[in-house]
Design a protein around this motif. Structure first.
Motif, short mmCIF file in Angstrom:
data_model
loop_
_atom_site.label_atom_id
_atom_site.label_comp_id
_atom_site.label_asym_id
_atom_site.label_seq_id
_atom_site.Cartn_x
_atom_site.Cartn_y
_atom_site.Cartn_z
N SER A 204 0.83 -1.21 0.00
CA SER A 204 0.00 0.00 0.00
C SER A 204 0.86 1.26 0.00
CB SER A 204 -0.91 0.02 1.23
OG SER A 204 -0.15 0.23 2.41
N ALA A 205 0.27 2.35 -0.46
CA ALA A 205 0.98 3.64 -0.47
C ALA A 205 1.37 4.04 0.95
CB ALA A 205 0.10 4.71 -1.11
N GLN A 206 0.49 3.78 1.92
CA GLN A 206 0.77 4.13 3.31
C GLN A 206 1.98 3.35 3.85
OE1 GLN A 206 -2.16 3.11 2.08
NE2 GLN A 206 -3.71 4.66 2.56
N LYS B 63 4.38 2.04 2.06
CA LYS B 63 5.57 2.51 1.35
C LYS B 63 6.12 3.78 2.00
CE LYS B 63 4.64 0.56 -3.22
NZ LYS B 63 5.94 0.06 -3.65
N GLU B 64 5.22 4.67 2.41
CA GLU B 64 5.65 5.91 3.07
C GLU B 64 6.31 5.62 4.40
OE1 GLU B 64 5.90 9.06 1.92
OE2 GLU B 64 5.37 8.11 0.02
N ARG B 65 5.87 4.58 5.08
CA ARG B 65 6.51 4.19 6.35
C ARG B 65 7.90 3.62 6.10
NH1 ARG B 65 2.70 0.10 9.27
NH2 ARG B 65 4.41 0.17 10.79
N LYS C 98 9.87 4.31 3.40
CA LYS C 98 10.71 5.26 2.66
C LYS C 98 11.82 5.92 3.48
CE LYS C 98 10.19 9.20 -0.49
NZ LYS C 98 9.20 10.09 -1.16
N PRO C 99 11.55 6.45 4.70
CA PRO C 99 12.61 7.14 5.43
C PRO C 99 13.78 6.24 5.84
CG PRO C 99 10.46 7.49 6.47
CD PRO C 99 10.27 6.47 5.42
N VAL D 25 15.60 4.62 -2.90
CA VAL D 25 14.24 5.13 -2.70
C VAL D 25 13.40 4.98 -3.96
CG1 VAL D 25 12.86 7.21 -2.25
CG2 VAL D 25 14.89 6.72 -0.85
N GLU D 26 13.89 5.46 -5.09
CA GLU D 26 13.09 5.42 -6.31
C GLU D 26 12.77 3.99 -6.72
OE1 GLU D 26 13.16 6.98 -10.97
OE2 GLU D 26 14.87 7.37 -9.66
N MET E 170 10.07 2.70 -4.23
CA MET E 170 8.76 3.33 -4.29
C MET E 170 8.00 2.96 -5.56
SD MET E 170 8.32 4.94 -1.44
CE MET E 170 9.21 3.57 -0.72
N GLU F 5 10.06 0.55 12.98
CA GLU F 5 8.82 0.92 12.29
C GLU F 5 7.84 -0.23 12.16
OE1 GLU F 5 6.13 3.36 10.66
OE2 GLU F 5 8.13 4.09 11.21
#
Length: 197
Positions: free
Chosen positions: A59-61, A63-65, A67-68, A75-76, A79, A158
């Motif tokens: 999920s996009a959510q 992936k955002e978790r 990413k950092p 990263v690219e 993502m 995380e």
């Protein structure tokens, strides 16, 4: 009768398989992820311990978790991947030995091991299972982009806080885009890497 797979299968699994960094937009579905696991779980591990635990980031959510905690250069790739598997290991893997071993003393025996022994077994065998993961994904027509360029501590905080699960490596999965693929790097010849005694 020979049980060897044919040359086409060997190409898919090894000779023509590549580490992918670009992805076509086709999704990776839950049935595909389940099929990967259904194959990899049959690979051998020490005393059938099966310490690997896999978290699929889709999920996009999620992936955002993630990413950092990725190194900048990854990263690219990550993502844009349809899915990323966190291949992790459970330091309390012995809690499942009642299901995994016919030996009624297996759980107790493993529970008496030192932290170093448990870590060694968990890392070694989850790494084996990670290899099976890649082969299973390829066998099912998917491409992989395994990597270690991330913060294990950050990912563990995380996604696995309060547990005995620790990350080993990441593996992006999907349908790879061959555009811009780098030339294949060399490999050692038999005599450079092997010896027969």
């Amino acid at each position: 009768m020979s049980r060897a797979v044919n040359d086409d299968a060997l190409d898919v699994l090894f000779r023509k398989a590549r580490t992918h960094r670009k992805w076509r937009p086709e999704p990776v579905t839950k049935p595909m992820l389940m099929a990967i696991y259904d194959l990899l779980r049959w690979g051998p591990t020490t005393n059938n311990t099966n310490p690997a635990r896999i978290t699929f980031i889709v999920s996009a959510q999620a992936k955002e978790r993630l990413k950092p905690h990725l190194n900048k250069g990854n990263v690219e790739y990550t993502m844009l991947a349809p899915a990323t598997a966190i291949i992790a290991y459970d330091l309390a893997f012995f809690e499942k030995m009642g299901k995994l071993s016919p030996n009624p003393d297996a759980r107790e025996s493993w529970s008496k091991k030192t932290e170093i022994e448990l870590l060694e077994a968990a890392v070694r065998n989850s790494s084996l299972q990670g290899g099976y993961f890649i082969m299973a994904a390829r066998a099912l027509g998917l491409d992989c982009g395994p990597m270690s360029g991330f913060s294990n501590e950050g990912v563990d905080r995380e996604f696995f806080a309060g547990s005995q699960i620790k990350s080993n490596f990441l593996c992006n999965i999907g349908h790879g885009d061959d555009e811009g693929m780098r030339p294949r790097s060399g490999r050692l010849d038999f005599d450079e890497a092997c010896r027969i005694l």
